[in-house]
Design an enzyme around this catalytic site. Structure first.
Site, short mmCIF file in Angstrom:
data_model
loop_
_atom_site.label_atom_id
_atom_site.label_comp_id
_atom_site.label_asym_id
_atom_site.label_seq_id
_atom_site.Cartn_x
_atom_site.Cartn_y
_atom_site.Cartn_z
N HIS A 734 1.32 -1.19 -0.07
CA HIS A 734 0.06 -0.44 -0.11
C HIS A 734 0.71 1.18 -0.18
O HIS A 734 1.61 1.29 0.84
CB HIS A 734 -1.07 -0.20 1.01
CG HIS A 734 -2.30 -0.79 1.16
ND1 HIS A 734 -2.32 -1.51 2.40
CD2 HIS A 734 -2.40 -1.72 -0.11
CE1 HIS A 734 -3.34 -2.27 1.85
NE2 HIS A 734 -3.34 -2.52 1.03
N VAL A 760 -5.91 -5.86 22.01
CA VAL A 760 -5.28 -6.10 20.82
C VAL A 760 -3.86 -7.68 20.80
O VAL A 760 -3.49 -7.68 21.75
CB VAL A 760 -3.31 -4.83 21.38
CG1 VAL A 760 -2.80 -5.05 19.99
CG2 VAL A 760 -4.57 -3.64 20.93
#
Length: 1075
Positions: A734, A760
């Site tokens: 990306h 997380v």
């Protein structure tokens, strides 16, 4: 990627060529490049100032803080420069973690100056605009400029002014230098904008009474703007980061990428490593690299790369063979592993891409076995079952250990298997049918109490609900497959009517396009312009843009002129960042939500899906995307969003809504835009965020959680943790996946999110487990109450896809055996077109392939070409040329005129080749003597085809026949039929001198000799070609050249309509009519 670093030399060249300022920029173009191959005598000739001035020398290889590292030689003469280079040129140096060879140096004139004449200037891009930093002290000891320097933000679409620069940046600058600095800084900023820089730093910038000197410069440009800036940029070379060599294989893949609509990336990290990857998808490629590093494989990771965007079989083959070639050059004591991984594809045909990989594996099967390579495969998406099957088969047939897994296996599980840290599943489990077979009922109550909370500092969501089961959209672009996928999704979600109201396609006129709605065929309108579509469909509030990267900006700006549009999805990847920021600014002003660019889109189960999101119908059903669940997610990656669909469907009651915001640095909407929407949506009970390295948007989520604006459970993981372990900078798939400072690393963001209260996981491997744990807790608390599954309606499979899957068969309408244009390269009778040219086969050889499916001997190819030459034309008086001329003069086009001439070819004109070949062959093969043949034809009252000429005779021979006869006699292995025909000619010319073997007859009999004696055909095959009319094709093809010549000649001469003269017509009327 978009922002790419350029060399200091390139950056200065851009500045010197294009800056517009009244400040005197000194030392323009006075630099010399030195490498190990430099010819010093030639260098001095080209740059005579090297002998007369004091010099500065430094490496030009993207190295930061060269002065502090002792990598700048200052105030030297040329001899001193050479001496300085002796200990550095082609020597290894360590810069931070990176080790590399110093191989490229820059020599410039030394500028004597005072410390107070040094300044610092930097311009860099952000989402809201471009910041210019200026500090009145520059040089190696400038220190923390972020805290020291004065800053000026020039907003998107705003212009910089001299007054603003003076008042906001130059307050500490010496008064006598302010005017010069102002002019230079304004010119520098305009240059930065015009040439699509994303970063430009000069330190120091020296300003003396003589003018401005740019001493050291670092810069990045937006590589996606190449189509806009090519004239100014020229051909730009992007050097690799220091510590990483530039490999020819990387350049080869970059070239493939540039020529393809797909995405192909390759970075070689360690060519001696034992762990190689071939991953589909920009996001997935980062996840696999993360997992390899998490499991301790960073020192053995050989490469980073990705292939995505539906590459063809040939492109995948080229990519795969490059990887296999690299990994089979050096052996490793422990053998090697190849991880062929990927998320669940949205629209890429997995079987087609895997066929390319399989071809490469077959080609390299011996080196792969010799280097003890084990291959692990995990993939999902359209036709993935067939892809996995062929991959498994090639393992069995070649003897290469290939372990194959589908969507039932967690995406990165194969990494642990490959590294020997988890057992290899021999019987992969299929998903339990009850695991995701329920959906949540919307509960109201305490859970929603926080939905209306607002806190200062966080932007409000533009619209909480983007899509419903009544949403109507317009699709920009002729993307029929994507539209059909949307309609199938609508149908399986039990929508009452299609979500696509119309399409816009500027390259055709208004028309209707046929689609399926379940079993029924329907028509959707296609409009040439946006205005008509908007006017006729006022209910539409979503636009899905499949416009190319070149036209996406203009079409999006046009779309936002219509207030009815509230959401725009921009699929295109590679839109220049400066244009994207303008789109974002306008969207913010108009309250429009932008999804993308560089995205697959988003999906709201039971309501609406954008384009190809969610993949084919089988994945929609498998991931339960036809009805809402309780979990909403937001991701950058399109491929990873489909993987999240899979993970969420297996660990919870399913997806409520999911959006892939896109992989660019500046997506149209950010994580918090959607997280806040989900927070305010009663049906969403928990939120999943898949962040990544680069940018700082995840910190806004931290802030929202801490301030109580976000109260729903948030599970978050940022990919790209491997980046901190690499010795040199790696640009991931990306454009936005690159950390410019420590806070932008994935590791830092994951830590901050955990500290803020988000859930997380320790790695992506554990993401599904954490999602399940949070979900189970919500079910236990009664926040989520699973409801019974409602079976979706069945949707018939398209015929083309059913055939692709091998579920049906149908007789082909056509069969062909001479040409195949479906692959990467055109094939003539089994021979690639490149090989046709390499072999220098010529027109005759090409004709041999297409007409006779043989590679003919060289003399045969030459003979064919000679035949075409001698039959090309025979003047304007013959019937075919005459007809062509009459048609041309009647104003008809080339094709009509040519056809008119060709239609005269038959037994009387031009058609004698086949007839002569048949007559002479039959007589010769039956054992008839030439005299017997002549007598029989006379007795039967038939003409001997190929005998006789209106003008030529035995005394006035046709030179065309003579030329061909000499060649045939010299080169043909046997000429039995020609010899027979020449004996017949002796008999016929004894009766009348013009009864010669004419050019048609000669070619006919000689061609039979060629077919029978060249060794490429059996007797039956040779006779069949004569029987089906192949020889007349020679005359038709040759004479077409002449007819076209006559047509062009008449047009060039501007001849008018032809009318045959009366005096050339004998009017013979019936006698009873004349009385």
């Amino acid at each position: 990627m978009s922002a790419k670093a350029i060399s200091e030399q390139t950056g200065k060249e851009f500045l010197y060529k294009h800056i517009c300022t009244t400040a005197a920029v000194q030392n323009r173009f006075r630099y010399a490049n030195v490498t190990a191959e430099t010819d010093w005598e030639r260098l001095v000739q080209d740059h005579p100032w090297l002998l007369t001035e004091r010099l500065v020398v430094k490496p030009d290889q993207l190295i930061k803080r060269r002065g502090k590292l002792g990598l700048v030689g200052v105030n030297l003469d040329l001899g001193g420069v050479k001496e300085w280079l002796k200990t550095r040129l082609m020597k290894e140096a360590t810069v931070g973690k990176a080790k590399g060879i110093l191989k490229n140096f820059l020599i410039e004139p030394f500028v004597a100056h005072k410390q107070e004449e040094e300044f610092y200037v930097c311009i860099y891009a952000t989402r809201e605009g471009d910041y210019m930093l200026f500090h009145h002290e520059g040089g190696v000891d400038v220190g923390d400029v972020d805290s020291k320097a004065l800053k000026l933000l020039v907003g998107v679409d705003e212009k910089i002014s001299a007054d603003t620069v003076k008042s906001q940046l130059l307050t500490h600058a010496p008064a006598d230098k302010k005017e010069m600095l102002t002019s230079f800084l304004v010119g520098l900023f305009n240059l930065y904008e015009d040439l699509y820089f994303t970063y430009l730093e000069i330190n120091p910038l020296v300003v003396t009474k003589d003018g401005v000197y740019v001493l050291d410069m670092a810069a990045k440009i937006d590589a996606t703007a190449d189509y806009l800036c090519k004239a100014k940029w020229g051909d730009v070379e992007f050097p690799p980061p220091f510590g990483r060599e530039a490999y020819p294989e990387e350049a080869y893949i970059a070239d493939l990428d540039a020529k393809s609509g797909a995405s192909l990336k390759l970075t070689i990290l360690n060519p001696r490593g034992r762990i190689w990857t071939m991953v589909a998808g920009g996001g997935a490629s980062v996840v696999y690299s993360d997992t390899i590093c998490d499991l301790g494989g960073v020192s053995e990771l050989a490469n980073y790369g990705e292939y995505s965007g539906a590459p063809s079989e040939q492109q995948t083959y080229d990519y795969a063979k490059t990887i296999l070639s690299l990994m089979t050059r050096e052996k490793h004591a422990e053998g090697k592993v190849l991880i062929i991984g990927g998320s669940i594809a949205n629209f890429t045909n997995v079987a087609a891409t895997f066929k390319g990989i399989v071809r490469a594996i077959k080609d390299y099967q011996n080196p792969l076995k010799e280097h003890e390579v084990t291959i692990f495969v995990r993939r999902g998406g359209p036709n993935y079952q067939e892809g996995l099957r062929v991959m498994g088969e090639v393992g069995k047939t070649t003897g290469i250990p290939i372990h194959v897994f589908g969507t039932e296996t967690h995406m990165t599980a194969i990494v642990g298997m490959a590294l020997g840290q988890r057992p290899i599943d021999t019987q992969p489990q299929t998903p339990a049918s009850t695991r995701s077979a329920s959906f949540s009922e919307v509960k109201t109550g305490a859970d929603n109490s926080s939905a209306q909370k607002t806190r200062a500092g966080l932007p409000p969501a533009k619209s909480t609900t983007l899509f419903s089961n009544h949403t109507k959209s317009i699709v920009w672009g002729m993307q029929t497959r994507a539209v059909q996928g949307m309609l199938d999704f609508d149908y399986v979600c039990s929508r009452q009517e299609p979500s696509v109201a119309a399409m816009v396609y500027p390259f055709t006129g208004d028309h209707k396009q046929k689609f399926y709605w379940g079993h029924k065929e329907i028509l959707l309108p296609v409009y040439k312009n946006m205005a008509d579509a908007m006017k006729k469909h006022p209910e539409v509030d979503v636009l899905i843009s499949f416009a190319s990267l070149r036209s996406a900006y203009d079409s999006t700006i046009e779309t936002m002129q219509y207030p009815q549009i509230r959401t725009i999805a921009i699929i295109a990847e590679g839109i220049p960042e400066a244009l994207t920021r303008k789109i974002i600014k306008m969207a913010d002003e108009k309250g429009v939500t932008i999804i993308g660019p560089a995205t697959v889109g988003g999906i709201k189960p039971g309501c609406f899906k954008i384009g190809n999101t969610g993949g084919m119908l089988d994945n929609i059903l498998a991931s339960k995307l036809y009805r809402p669940g309780s979990v909403a997610y937001v991701s950058r990656s399109g491929g990873m969003s489909n993987e999240l669909n899979n993970i969420i469907s297996r660990t919870t009651d399913g997806v409520y809504e999911g959006v892939a915001i896109g992989g660019d640095r500046y997506p149209g909407s950010v994580f918090t835009d959607h997280v806040l929407r989900y927070q305010d949506t009663p049906g969403v009970k928990m939120i999943v965020v898949l962040g990544e390295i680069g940018g700082s948007e995840e910190y806004k989520i931290c802030k929202g959680i801490k301030e109580g604006r976000i109260t729903k459970p948030v599970v978050c993981w940022c990919i790209g943790t491997c980046a901190t372990l690499f010795s040199s900078e790696v640009q991931f798939g990306h454009a936005g996946a690159c950390a410019n400072q420590a806070s932008e690393t994935a590791v830092a963001k994951n830590k901050a999110l955990e500290e803020a209260g988000a859930f997380v996981p320790k790695s992506f491997d554990e993401l599904g487990d954490v999602i399940k744990s949070v979900y189970d807790n919500l079910v236990a608390k009664g926040v989520i109450v699973p409801a019974k599954e409602v079976p979706p309606p069945t949707v018939p499979m398209d015929y083309s896809w059913a055939r692709e899957l091998g579920l049906i068969r149908k007789p082909a309408s056509f069969m062909t055996s001479i040409c195949d244009e479906r692959g990467q390269e055109l094939i003539y009778a089994g021979m690639p077109i490149t090989e046709v040219f390499k072999s220098e086969m010529g027109l005759g050889g090409t004709l041999g392939l297409l007409w006779f499916q043989r590679r003919l001997p060289r003399y045969a190819c030459q003979f064919i070409e000679m035949c075409l030459m001698v039959t090309a034309d025979h003047g304007p008086a013959v019937s075919g040329a005459h007809n062509t001329i009459v048609c041309a003069r009647a104003g008809k086009d080339l094709i009509s005129s040519l056809t008119s001439g060709l239609l005269t070819i038959g037994d009387r004109f031009g058609g004698a080749l086949d007839a002569a070949a048949k007559q002479f062959s039959k007589a010769f093969d039956s054992g008839m003597l030439p005299m017997e043949f002549v007598n029989k034809m006379k007795k039967d009252g038939k003409l001997i085809m190929g005998i006789g000429h209106r003008v030529k005779s035995i005394n006035n021979p046709d030179m065309r026949v003579q030329i061909l006869k000499d060649f045939v006699k010299q080169h043909f292995p046997a000429t039995q039929l020609l010899d027979y025909a020449l004996e017949v000619e002796k008999i016929t010319t004894s009766k009348k001198p013009n009864l010669i073997l004419n050019v048609d007859g000669f070619i006919g009999v000689a061609f039979v000799d060629l077919l029978r004696s060249c060794g490429g055909f059996t007797r039956d095959e040779a006779d069949e070609f004569v029987e089906i009319g192949a020889l007349n094709g020679i005359f038709v093809l040759g004479r077409s050249m002449g007819f076209i010549g006559h047509y062009l000649d008449q047009k060039r001469l501007k001849q008018g309509l032809y009318r045959h003269p009366w005096d050339d017509i004998s009017y013979v009327l019936p006698e009873h009519m004349t009385m």
